[in-house]
Motif scaffolding. Structure first.
Motif, PDB file in Angstrom:
ATOM      1  N   ARG A 438       0.842  -1.214   0.000  1.00 57.86           N
ATOM      2  CA  ARG A 438       0.000   0.000   0.000  1.00 57.86           C
ATOM      3  C   ARG A 438       0.867   1.250   0.000  1.00 57.86           C
ATOM      4  O   ARG A 438       0.550   2.245  -0.646  1.00 57.86           O
ATOM      5  N   LEU A 439       1.998   1.186   0.727  1.00 54.90           N
ATOM      6  CA  LEU A 439       2.909   2.320   0.779  1.00 54.90           C
ATOM      7  C   LEU A 439       3.483   2.610  -0.612  1.00 54.90           C
ATOM      8  O   LEU A 439       3.573   3.775  -1.034  1.00 54.90           O
ATOM      9  N   GLU A 440       3.854   1.552  -1.336  1.00 53.56           N
ATOM     10  CA  GLU A 440       4.403   1.748  -2.677  1.00 53.56           C
ATOM     11  C   GLU A 440       3.341   2.324  -3.623  1.00 53.56           C
ATOM     12  O   GLU A 440       3.638   3.187  -4.458  1.00 53.56           O
ATOM     13  N   ARG A 441       2.118   1.844  -3.500  1.00 55.57           N
ATOM     14  CA  ARG A 441       1.050   2.389  -4.340  1.00 55.57           C
ATOM     15  C   ARG A 441       0.814   3.866  -4.008  1.00 55.57           C
ATOM     16  O   ARG A 441       0.647   4.696  -4.907  1.00 55.57           O
ATOM     17  N   LEU A 442       0.835   4.181  -2.724  1.00 51.56           N
ATOM     18  CA  LEU A 442       0.631   5.565  -2.313  1.00 51.56           C
ATOM     19  C   LEU A 442       1.729   6.461  -2.874  1.00 51.56           C
ATOM     20  O   LEU A 442       1.472   7.586  -3.303  1.00 51.56           O
ATOM     21  N   ARG A 443       2.965   5.956  -2.903  1.00 48.31           N
ATOM     22  CA  ARG A 443       4.053   6.759  -3.466  1.00 48.31           C
ATOM     23  C   ARG A 443       3.820   7.041  -4.956  1.00 48.31           C
ATOM     24  O   ARG A 443       4.118   8.133  -5.437  1.00 48.31           O
ATOM     25  N   GLY A 444       3.300   6.055  -5.656  1.00 48.86           N
ATOM     26  CA  GLY A 444       2.982   6.283  -7.058  1.00 48.86           C
ATOM     27  C   GLY A 444       1.885   7.326  -7.215  1.00 48.86           C
ATOM     28  O   GLY A 444       1.955   8.195  -8.098  1.00 48.86           O
ATOM     29  N   GLU A 445       0.855   7.254  -6.365  1.00 48.00           N
ATOM     30  CA  GLU A 445      -0.235   8.228  -6.419  1.00 48.00           C
ATOM     31  C   GLU A 445       0.266   9.626  -6.069  1.00 48.00           C
ATOM     32  O   GLU A 445      -0.158  10.625  -6.675  1.00 48.00           O
ATOM     33  N   ILE A 446       1.168   9.714  -5.088  1.00 50.79           N
ATOM     34  CA  ILE A 446       1.736  11.011  -4.714  1.00 50.79           C
ATOM     35  C   ILE A 446       2.553  11.572  -5.870  1.00 50.79           C
ATOM     36  O   ILE A 446       2.464  12.769  -6.191  1.00 50.79           O
ATOM     37  N   ALA A 447       3.342  10.721  -6.514  1.00 51.08           N
ATOM     38  CA  ALA A 447       4.149  11.171  -7.649  1.00 51.08           C
ATOM     39  C   ALA A 447       3.265  11.700  -8.769  1.00 51.08           C
ATOM     40  O   ALA A 447       3.580  12.706  -9.415  1.00 51.08           O
ATOM     41  N   PHE A 448       2.117  11.038  -9.000  1.00 53.04           N
ATOM     42  CA  PHE A 448       1.196  11.514 -10.045  1.00 53.04           C
ATOM     43  C   PHE A 448       0.624  12.877  -9.670  1.00 53.04           C
ATOM     44  O   PHE A 448       0.516  13.776 -10.505  1.00 53.04           O
TER      45      PHE A 448
END
Length: 917
Positions: A438-448
């Motif tokens: 979930r943390l890795e997915r959140l980082r991708g969402e933050i980057a977007f």
């Protein structure tokens, strides 16, 4: 404090006079602490005789409590909430914690407040004064800024005082920046405050140091002894003006008895201003009633119906100068004095401020407060409660879970940078496999959210791979987010484009028929971009059908992919496309999701646009733009620029296309560049500049943008044939045919038949044109049907079949003229003239002068909607609807709704107003 403020007072008097005469106004008074903003608000309140005056003030320690500032402002009006339309009443009551309910969108709350203000102002003009708006909670300032942008004819005056307007929700509202007093007024003020014995050189130095700040001019002399005032040279050193003013207040505070100082600290720690609460807390601290008199005599505190400091800097000075242990003690007393049933969130927040170290009980209360804030729609409050809960959590595993939840809440609240900082906190503690994924997915969402760059899709794909074995449902959502990010970047992807994402999904098993729409959509997109267009048709059709059936999954799909209707467009399925766009708008309206609604409306406008109903499309785009402007949400330019291309006016269309391209390049939105290329080709084909249209279309089809490539190939074929580039047109037709045959819809096959006719001679061409007309008549795509009539008529004229040509060209001309596709209409008119037909240019009618907003309101009124219903749909007040209708009646030469219903639906020529400002 109003010395030298004649111009500012005159402007406030003018706004007040306008409110009394039936108009509304919004103003943001900005300036440094002590410059006189609060004094101007007091002046306005004193001048507002015959008006209802309501006030609120931002409090720094209350910024995390959702809708706290709005509730403070609206308390005197809550008796009127019951008169609001049901959904608005429910949303406002849920926001204020008066009822349980689903989380309301903050801009639905704004609409409810707008309606509430309008209702109150019908009795007497309403003046709303908000001091220290920089310290309002985010939910309140967003709602009030929304109201401020929508006020027009409600007899409401809304005035904010704020230190800095830039980079706040108030940016863009009318502003009155307050400068310092000139030297003459400054000297006069300081002399009146001291009364005598002031050395001229000392006075001039203080005037220079105060920079015209009235509060500083009154406060600075308090630092100096009589000897210094008379000519001493030991003046205070450098420092920020606000801190020096605070120091002057602290000199007075520290001269007071210790119980009085502690009472001031208790009042400073309580953001509510509740006198009864203050005395309950004071009793727990052993402070007697006699402690208040010295503070009141010193002019630092007023204890009336509410606790009020002389100036916000007094509150901040008292609070932050106190030792931490003293602040914790008064917060503990305030927590004990706060009713846990009536106000559990403030009690939890005071307990958190009082905590000496990690405390699981308090952290748990904050977590519960976060859930209540979520139900009220306070995203920023959710994040703040969870962030503080994380800090107070002793167990490392639980701290990681709360940090992750807080980071997700920060992103939901529109704070990606703060969210990223919390991901670092989460990474420092042990996380299980699911939390790590979930943390890795959140980082991708933050980057977007931060950059929307080409590095985002690989991040989301990596997260999806981590989620796949432990949470397949979330994995598919992450893959869909990756598709959405790659589609957004489009031709600007330097890596990780849609094909690369599709290749990573390729290893997933084929989902069964019963799978969620998300799973089917991910699989269908993967087939579409790895195995070719034809391979993706069947699975994508299954996905879209599932999308219409499943409320929860479809909501997630809409949120992640932004516009699933682009998939239907890519499939040439106009019925599915129409249904999906309608569904998207309905769900956004039902949920009151004004962040998503502008995009939904902008995409919904494509259906009437391609049905030839440009006026309706314009009205939808105008509504989308108005909401975007009011809420600060992104504006979607693609609809505006394609509509401009179809209208065919080169100067404004090209200006909008260039602006869109520049903006898209800066934002990394390659998909918008694809639409700009398509729009350019449409524009120049309409104008008959086929060589330029060909170049634009060729650049557009170099990248396989979802939904864009197919229609761009149509433009390329026409431009290629008309400019003598037969080989380019034939190659484009081969690519088009692969898609239209696989799709098999009437729209696809009708378009294919028309393009084939362009490349064919003799009777075969005639047959293909007729087939195209018959097929397209069974679709919603009137603009393409009109194009076939035009192309067929042009071909017939060149075949010397002038009588037959006139029939086709007349149909084309009439259709394009009614639509407002002026360039194509002129092209048809010229062809008709060449056949010997006489054709008059259309004349303007009074109804053509209606703006898009007026057109939309007129249409809704014609359909029988009341002013309140129209206002709720367009997020304006009923009185503003009435104001617009008066203008509609005047322009159309009518006097009533009854006459409006018998008037033809008004078109609009105001498409240029839809361009983002």
């Amino acid at each position: 404090m109003l010395r030298g403020r004649t111009a500012e007072c005159r402007r406030l008097d003018q706004l007040l006079a306008e409110a009394r005469s039936g108009y509304s106004g919004t103003l943001v008074i900005s300036g440094e602490p002590g410059i006189g903003k609060s004094a101007l608000l007091d002046y306005l309140a004193g001048q507002a005789s015959g008006c209802r005056v309501v006030r609120a003030g931002g409090v720094e320690s209350e910024m995390e409590l959702a809708f706290a500032g709005l509730h403070q402002l609206c308390v005197p009006m809550l008796h009127q909430v019951k008169h609001l339309p049901g959904p608005l009443r429910d949303a406002l009551e849920a926001a204020f914690g008066l009822r349980a309910g689903d989380s309301p969108d903050r801009f639905v709350i704004g609409t409810a407040v707008l309606m509430l203000f309008s209702d109150i102002a019908q009795e007497q003009p309403l003046v709303c004064l908000v001091d220290d708006a920089q310290w309002l909670d985010q939910a309140s300032v967003q709602a009030l800024a929304f109201v401020g942008r929508r006020l027009l004819a409600e007899s409401v005056l809304l005035v904010f005082a704020v230190r800095e307007i830039s980079e706040t929700e108030l940016d863009g509202l009318p502003e009155m920046a307050i400068a310092g007093l000139d030297d003459k007024d400054a000297r006069s003020l300081i002399e009146s405050a001291i009364g005598g014995g002031l050395d001229a050189q000392v006075r001039d130095r203080m005037v220079a140091e105060a920079r015209g700040n009235p509060l500083a001019l009154l406060a600075l002399p308090r630092w100096l002894t009589p000897a210094q005032l008379a000519g001493g040279f030991n003046l205070p050193g450098a420092g920020s003006l606000a801190s020096r003013i605070e120091e002057s207040f602290l000199v007075r505070v520290k001269s007071l008895p210790p119980p009085t100082q502690r009472l001031l600290l208790t009042a400073a720690a309580d953001p509510v201003g509740d006198v009864a609460l203050l005395w309950r807390a004071a009793e727990r601290l052993g402070i007697g009633a006699e402690a208040a008199a010295p503070a009141e005599s010193a002019g630092l505190l007023e204890l009336g119906t509410r606790v009020r400091f002389r100036h916000p800097l007094v509150r901040s000075a008292v609070y932050w100068d106190a030792p931490l242990c003293d602040r914790q003690a008064v917060h503990r007393a305030l927590a004990d004095a706060t009713d846990p049933q009536l106000d559990p969130d403030r009690r939890a927040w005071h307990r958190a401020r009082a905590a000496l170290g990690p405390d699981e009980e308090v952290a748990g209360e904050l977590e519960q407060s976060a859930e209540r804030a979520r139900a009220r729609g306070g995203c920023a409050a959710v994040a703040a409660f969870l962030e503080r809960a994380t800090e107070l959590t002793p167990d490392t595993a639980r701290r990681g879970a709360r940090a992750l939840a807080a980071a997700e809440a920060k992103l939901d609240a529109g704070a990606p940078d703060a969210a990223y900082e919390l991901t670092a906190t989460a990474e420092l503690v042990p996380l299980d496999e699911l939390q790590r994924a979930r943390l890795e997915r959140l980082r991708g969402e933050i980057a977007f959210a931060q950059s929307r760059g080409s590095d985002v899709p690989p991040l989301l794909v990596h997260a999806a791979k981590l989620l796949e074995p432990i949470d397949p449902a979330s994995a598919r959502e992450s893959y869909l987010e990756a598709f959405g990010a790659a589609d957004y970047a489009g031709r600007l992807n330097s890596g990780g484009g849609v094909r690369e994402v599709a290749e990573q999904v390729g290893a997933l098993p084929t989902p069964p028929e019963s799978s969620r729409a998300i799973d089917l959509l991910v699989y269908g997109l993967a087939r579409r971009f790895t195995d070719g267009y034809a391979a993706g048709v069947a699975p994508l059709k299954r996905a879209l059908n599932a999308l219409l059936r499943e409320a929860d999954s479809s909501k997630t799909c809409f949120a992640i992919l932004s516009h699933p209707g682009s998939v239907a467009w890519d499939l040439w399925d106009d019925e599915m496309w129409h249904e999906l766009d309608n569904r998207m708008v309905e769900r956004a309206r039902d949920a009151g999701d004004l962040g998503f609604l502008p995009m939904a409306l902008a995409y919904r406008a494509w259906a009437p646009m391609y049905a030839g109903e440009f006026a309706e499309a314009s009205a939808l785009v105008e509504e989308a733009h108005a909401i975007s402007e009011a809420t600060g949400s992104p504006y979607f330019r693609n609809t505006s620029l394609v509509l401009a291309a179809w209208r065919g006016h080169p100067a404004p269309a090209l200006d909008l296309i260039k602006t869109s391209c520049d903006d898209a390049t800066v934002r990394g939105e390659g998909r918008l560049l694809g639409w700009a290329g398509y729009a350019t080709a449409v524009l120049y084909n309409g104008l008959g500049d086929y060589a330029t249209a060909l170049l634009a279309a060729q650049r557009t089809v170099e990248y396989d943008d979802l939904g864009i490539l197919g229609v761009a190939l149509v433009e390329l074929i026409e431009a290629g044939v008309r400019s003598g580039r037969q080989e380019a047109a034939a190659a484009a037709f081969q690519r088009l045919q692969e898609r239209t045959r696989a799709s098999g819809t009437e729209w696809a096959l009708g378009t294919e038949a028309c393009s084939r006719a362009l490349l064919t001679d003799g009777q075969a061409a005639d047959d293909f044109y007729r087939e195209a007309i018959e097929r397209l008549k069974r679709t919603r795509i009137a603009v393409h049907l009109a194009r076939v009539h035009l192309l067929y008529g042009e071909w017939l004229r060149r075949e010397n079949r002038r009588v037959d040509a006139r029939g086709q060209l007349s149909d084309a001309y009439d259709m394009f003229r009614r639509m407002g596709a002026d360039a194509f209409a002129e092209r048809a008119r010229r062809e008709l003239l060449a056949t010997g037909e006489t054709v008059r240019k259309p004349t303007a009618e009074p109804r053509d002068a209606l703006t898009a907003q007026e057109t939309h309101i007129a249409r809704l009124a014609r359909e029988g909607h009341t002013n309140t219903e129209i206002g709720a749909q367009l997020f304006i007040s009923p009185r503003t609807v009435e104001w617009h209708l008066r203008h509609v009646f005047m322009k159309l030469g009518i006097t009533s709704r009854k006459e409006l219903r018998s008037t033809p639906a008004p078109p609009t020529t105001a498409w240029a107003k839809h361009a983002p400002r």
